[in-house]
Design a protein around this motif. Structure first.
Motif, PDB file in Angstrom:
ATOM      1  N   GLU A  14     105.079 -10.092  36.632  1.00  0.00           N
ATOM      2  CA  GLU A  14     105.105 -11.474  36.141  1.00  0.00           C
ATOM      3  C   GLU A  14     103.819 -11.909  35.445  1.00  0.00           C
ATOM      4  OE1 GLU A  14     103.935 -10.640  39.023  1.00  0.00           O
ATOM      5  OE2 GLU A  14     103.988 -12.275  40.491  1.00  0.00           O
ATOM      6  N   SER A  15     102.810 -11.002  35.357  1.00  0.00           N
ATOM      7  CA  SER A  15     101.562 -11.461  34.746  1.00  0.00           C
ATOM      8  C   SER A  15     101.762 -11.667  33.243  1.00  0.00           C
ATOM      9  CB  SER A  15     100.427 -10.468  35.007  1.00  0.00           C
ATOM     10  OG  SER A  15     100.608  -9.310  34.248  1.00  0.00           O
ATOM     11  N   GLY A  16     101.264 -12.770  32.741  1.00  0.00           N
ATOM     12  CA  GLY A  16     101.401 -13.109  31.324  1.00  0.00           C
ATOM     13  C   GLY A  16     102.789 -13.603  30.949  1.00  0.00           C
ATOM     14  N   VAL A  17     103.615 -13.897  31.948  1.00  0.00           N
ATOM     15  CA  VAL A  17     104.988 -14.316  31.667  1.00  0.00           C
ATOM     16  C   VAL A  17     105.174 -15.769  32.107  1.00  0.00           C
ATOM     17  CG1 VAL A  17     107.424 -13.787  32.118  1.00  0.00           C
ATOM     18  CG2 VAL A  17     105.737 -11.952  32.174  1.00  0.00           C
ATOM     19  N   ASP A  18     105.830 -16.576  31.250  1.00  0.00           N
ATOM     20  CA  ASP A  18     106.038 -17.966  31.652  1.00  0.00           C
ATOM     21  C   ASP A  18     107.168 -18.047  32.687  1.00  0.00           C
ATOM     22  OD1 ASP A  18     108.490 -17.999  30.217  1.00  0.00           O
ATOM     23  OD2 ASP A  18     107.358 -18.301  28.379  1.00  0.00           O
ATOM     24  N   ILE A  19     107.236 -19.195  33.373  1.00  0.00           N
ATOM     25  CA  ILE A  19     108.161 -19.365  34.499  1.00  0.00           C
ATOM     26  C   ILE A  19     109.605 -19.019  34.115  1.00  0.00           C
ATOM     27  CG2 ILE A  19     109.182 -21.103  36.063  1.00  0.00           C
ATOM     28  CD1 ILE A  19     106.415 -20.515  36.919  1.00  0.00           C
ATOM     29  N   GLU A  20     110.007 -19.499  32.930  1.00  0.00           N
ATOM     30  CA  GLU A  20     111.386 -19.290  32.494  1.00  0.00           C
ATOM     31  C   GLU A  20     111.700 -17.793  32.400  1.00  0.00           C
ATOM     32  OE1 GLU A  20     114.017 -20.467  28.642  1.00  0.00           O
ATOM     33  OE2 GLU A  20     112.154 -21.556  28.985  1.00  0.00           O
ATOM     34  N   ASN A  21     110.724 -17.056  31.866  1.00  0.00           N
ATOM     35  CA  ASN A  21     110.955 -15.626  31.690  1.00  0.00           C
ATOM     36  C   ASN A  21     110.823 -14.832  32.980  1.00  0.00           C
ATOM     37  OD1 ASN A  21     111.767 -15.132  28.978  1.00  0.00           O
ATOM     38  ND2 ASN A  21     109.778 -15.942  28.358  1.00  0.00           N
ATOM     39  N   ILE A  22     110.071 -15.342  33.956  1.00  0.00           N
ATOM     40  CA  ILE A  22     110.019 -14.655  35.257  1.00  0.00           C
ATOM     41  C   ILE A  22     111.429 -14.599  35.831  1.00  0.00           C
ATOM     42  CG2 ILE A  22     109.177 -14.746  37.640  1.00  0.00           C
ATOM     43  CD1 ILE A  22     106.619 -15.948  36.632  1.00  0.00           C
ATOM     44  N   SER A  23     112.152 -15.687  35.679  1.00  0.00           N
ATOM     45  CA  SER A  23     113.507 -15.713  36.221  1.00  0.00           C
ATOM     46  C   SER A  23     114.399 -14.701  35.499  1.00  0.00           C
ATOM     47  CB  SER A  23     114.018 -17.159  36.121  1.00  0.00           C
ATOM     48  OG  SER A  23     115.288 -17.205  35.630  1.00  0.00           O
ATOM     49  N   VAL A  24     114.207 -14.544  34.163  1.00  0.00           N
ATOM     50  CA  VAL A  24     114.990 -13.565  33.392  1.00  0.00           C
ATOM     51  C   VAL A  24     114.660 -12.146  33.864  1.00  0.00           C
ATOM     52  CG1 VAL A  24     115.295 -12.580  31.078  1.00  0.00           C
ATOM     53  CG2 VAL A  24     115.208 -15.051  31.369  1.00  0.00           C
ATOM     54  N   ILE A  25     113.352 -11.886  34.033  1.00  0.00           N
ATOM     55  CA  ILE A  25     112.915 -10.568  34.508  1.00  0.00           C
ATOM     56  C   ILE A  25     113.516 -10.275  35.887  1.00  0.00           C
ATOM     57  CG2 ILE A  25     110.859  -9.413  35.472  1.00  0.00           C
ATOM     58  CD1 ILE A  25     109.361 -10.402  32.979  1.00  0.00           C
ATOM     59  N   ALA A  26     113.476 -11.291  36.754  1.00  0.00           N
ATOM     60  CA  ALA A  26     113.994 -11.114  38.110  1.00  0.00           C
ATOM     61  C   ALA A  26     115.498 -10.825  38.092  1.00  0.00           C
ATOM     62  CB  ALA A  26     113.691 -12.357  38.943  1.00  0.00           C
ATOM     63  N   ASP A  27     116.221 -11.450  37.145  1.00  0.00           N
ATOM     64  CA  ASP A  27     117.666 -11.176  37.033  1.00  0.00           C
ATOM     65  C   ASP A  27     117.895  -9.686  36.797  1.00  0.00           C
ATOM     66  OD1 ASP A  27     118.339 -13.808  37.378  1.00  0.00           O
ATOM     67  OD2 ASP A  27     118.557 -14.240  35.231  1.00  0.00           O
ATOM     68  N   GLY A  28     117.088  -9.109  35.887  1.00  0.00           N
ATOM     69  CA  GLY A  28     117.206  -7.681  35.587  1.00  0.00           C
ATOM     70  C   GLY A  28     116.857  -6.841  36.797  1.00  0.00           C
TER      71      GLY A  28
END
Lengths: 363, 255
Positions: free
Chosen positions: B160-174
């Motif tokens: 999650e480093s360098g990633v905004d909150i919205e994209n953390i959730s997208v990454i977590a989905d994957g």
């Protein structure tokens, strides 16, 4: 047609197949024109000698004009010979999608082949030419001198692809110059993928107002090959633009890569990128990018880099499960992958295929 | 023998010992979080498990699926089922993301399109890997590549480093898809080790255990949420008292 001496396997390797749909075809074996076909109205494909008789301006105005007779020892030597080659003309306003195929086959060991081609496009005309040069399996060594003079009328467009597949004892001296008329576009692609004793070529484009010239070249140097190649774009008119992109991979031999961008009038715009990848310690890549500005209102830039495949990139791909060989092949293939805007899909996919084959054969 | 068993692991980088005797076990279908201050050896542990060059194992062993992998090359370990998401993934000019995904994909071709859409990377497939990508785009590209690999052991170095909150959730989905988080724990076949600085990823991925690494040693383990709270409140220096011995023993007993 003398089918006995023509090596169809070698011709296929450079993209020449007289059965494949194309707007026309032209083939020379050693010093003899073996094939000269034209399938489209508005397009002329003739042996140059015949064109001299039919179209007097070809000899009077186009022959040894944009390439001066005395520009080098090579041209002086060629001027003494009877010209063998093609004259291609596209009438104004005629746009031809299917590429014209041309092949120059060398079969006579130890001899000198002299070729002289002239291309003329009328105003607004469009054409793509795929030129392949190869040595027949029985022709081991010799010298090929090829002069190509190109004249593009106002707003004309020419894509000119050259695929070299010479035998490794050949010495090759292509000489080319292009007059790019107002608003016209010229795209040159050069692919050199096989071992060759020597290739020396440094074509020039003289670009008038609003015109553009782009040179792309991919070279894979192997064995003891010697390439002295380059391109010169001379932006003569206002708002003329140029681009030179060169990618060289070396696993042996010497590659000298010369590029010149010269801006002479207001609004000249040019970009140059020369990249070299050394796969081992057997090869040398000598990149010589040159910029010349002769007006304050111009924008010319270049980037150049010579280096090896980065360990970090290899490791990255290997963490994905690729073996080192697979990772290397992917990086080299990617390095040589130039997607050229305005090139017909058929020509682009053929170039892609040749490059892939060469990389796979090497790794 | 657990899924991943690290015993007395000593690792040097450029001749300097970074890991000084790490012991760590991870069960099948489990997710572990690793906390630790900068320079504690977290990334070195990831490098040593995945086999990246430059991480020299001087003592101890790493056993994965019952096999000692400490002498295997990075690609052999990957083919055995280890997948790494880099903290700083390099850019590879000339190699399109799609080309790599097609090379890695062992599922149906439609999966590339489906997962690229999930990670908002459809427009990036034709671009060179990570060239001109923002920090968040790089991290999403890492997850997309891992979704093609579907590794049995996922190593995530600060996803999650360098990633905004919205994209953390997208990454977590994957990541949840790879880790089969929709399945009951007993049915999950894939495990993960996640390094996190911020702990944000814990809001999206449920972890089973947390380890704290300091100065090349594992200080202890505990419940991820509780340890994270204590570190946030008191810092790493007081963390030596924050471990739940009982929790760790129960965890080990369950492996």
């Amino acid at each position: 047609m003398n089918t006995v001496q023509i090596d169809t396997g070698r011709l296929n390797e450079i993209g020449y197949n007289s059965c494949v749909a194309s707007c026309g075809s032209f083939m020379v074996l050693d010093h003899t024109v073996m094939e000269s076909h034209c399938n489209i109205e508005g397009l002329v494909v003739l042996p140059l000698k015949q064109a001299f008789d039919t179209y007097p301006h070809v000899r009077e105005k186009l022959f040894f004009n944009v390439v001066p007779r005395d520009s080098s020892d090579t041209t002086l030597q060629a001027a003494e010979k009877e010209p063998v080659g093609y004259y291609v003309f596209v009438e104004p306003g005629i746009r031809i999608e299917e590429p014209l195929q041309a092949a120059f086959l060398f079969g006579e060991t130890g001899s000198h082949q002299f070729i002289h081609n002239i291309i003329e496009l009328g105003e607004g005309a469009e054409l793509n030419i795929v030129n392949g040069c190869t040595t027949a399996t029985h022709g081991r060594s010799g010298t090929h001198i090829g002069i190509t003079e190109t004249y593009l009328g106002k707003n004309a467009h020419l894509g000119y692809t050259m695929i070299h597949n010479w035998g490794h004892d050949m010495e090759v001296f292509p000489v080319g110059a292009v007059s790019v008329g107002e608003g016209a576009r010229y795209i040159s692609n050069y692919v050199g993928m096989t071992e060759v004793r020597k290739i020396v070529t440094n074509p020039a484009a003289y670009v008038e107002t609003g015109g553009s010239a782009r040179f792309y070249s991919v070279i894979f140097s192997k064995g003891d090959s010697y390439f002295d190649t380059g391109a010169r774009v001379l932006l003569k008119g206002k708002d003329a633009s140029g681009e030179i992109i060169s990618r060289v991979v070396s696993e042996g031999g010497t590659v000298i890569s010369r590029q010149l961008l010269s801006g002479e009038r207001a609004g000249s715009f040019g970009h140059m990128e020369c990249s070299g990848l050394l796969l081992n310690e057997n090869g040398v890549i000598h990149s010589i990018p040159e910029l010349r500005g002769a007006h304050p209102d111009i924008n010319l830039a270049h980037e150049a880099a010579v280096g090896k495949i980065s360990r970090e990139e290899l490791s990255y791909l290997m963490t994905r499960g690729l073996t080192e060989e697979q990772a290397r092949a992917l990086i080299i293939r990617g390095f040589l992958d130039i997607k050229i805007e305005g090139l017909p899909d058929k020509v682009q996919s053929f170039m892609d295929e040749i490059i892939s084959r060469s990389v796979e054969g090497s790794i | 023998m657990s899924f991943l068993e690290i015993t007395d692991l000593h690792v040097s980088v450029e001749g300097k010992e970074i890991l000084k005797g790490i012991d760590l076990s991870l069960g099948i279908g489990r997710t572990a979080i690793i906390f630790g201050p900068n320079g504690s050896g977290k990334s070195t542990l990831m490098g040593a498990i995945s086999g990246l060059p430059g991480y020299e194992i001087t003592q101890g062993s790493i056993t994965f699926k019952g096999q000692d992998i400490s002498r295997l090359s990075v690609d052999e370990r990957s083919r055995l089922g280890i997948g790494l998401s880099f903290q700083y993934p390099p850019a590879i000019k000339g190699v399109r993301l799609l080309t790599l995904l097609e090379t890695l994909n062992r599922q149906t071709p439609e999966k590339i399109t489906e997962y690229a859409q999930l990670l908002n990377l459809t427009a990036y497939l034709d671009r060179d890997i990570n060239v001109g990508f923002s920090g968040g785009e790089r991290k999403r590209s890492e997850v997309l590549q891992l979704m093609m690999q579907m590794p049995d052991l996922l190593l995530l170095d600060e996803p999650e480093s360098g990633v905004d909150i919205e994209n953390i959730s997208v990454i977590a989905d994957g990541l949840r898809i790879i880790l089969e988080k929709d399945q009951p724990i007993s049915r999950r076949k894939r495990s993960a080790i996640i390094i996190t600085h911020t702990g944000f990823i814990l809001d999206y991925i449920k972890a089973d255990i947390a380890f704290v690494i300091m100065n090349g040693h594992v200080l202890g383990c505990g419940a991820p949420g509780e340890i994270f709270e204590e570190i946030r409140r008191d810092g790493y220096s007081k963390c030596s008292s924050c471990f739940a011995e009982k929790f760790c023993e129960e965890y080990k007993g369950a492996l």
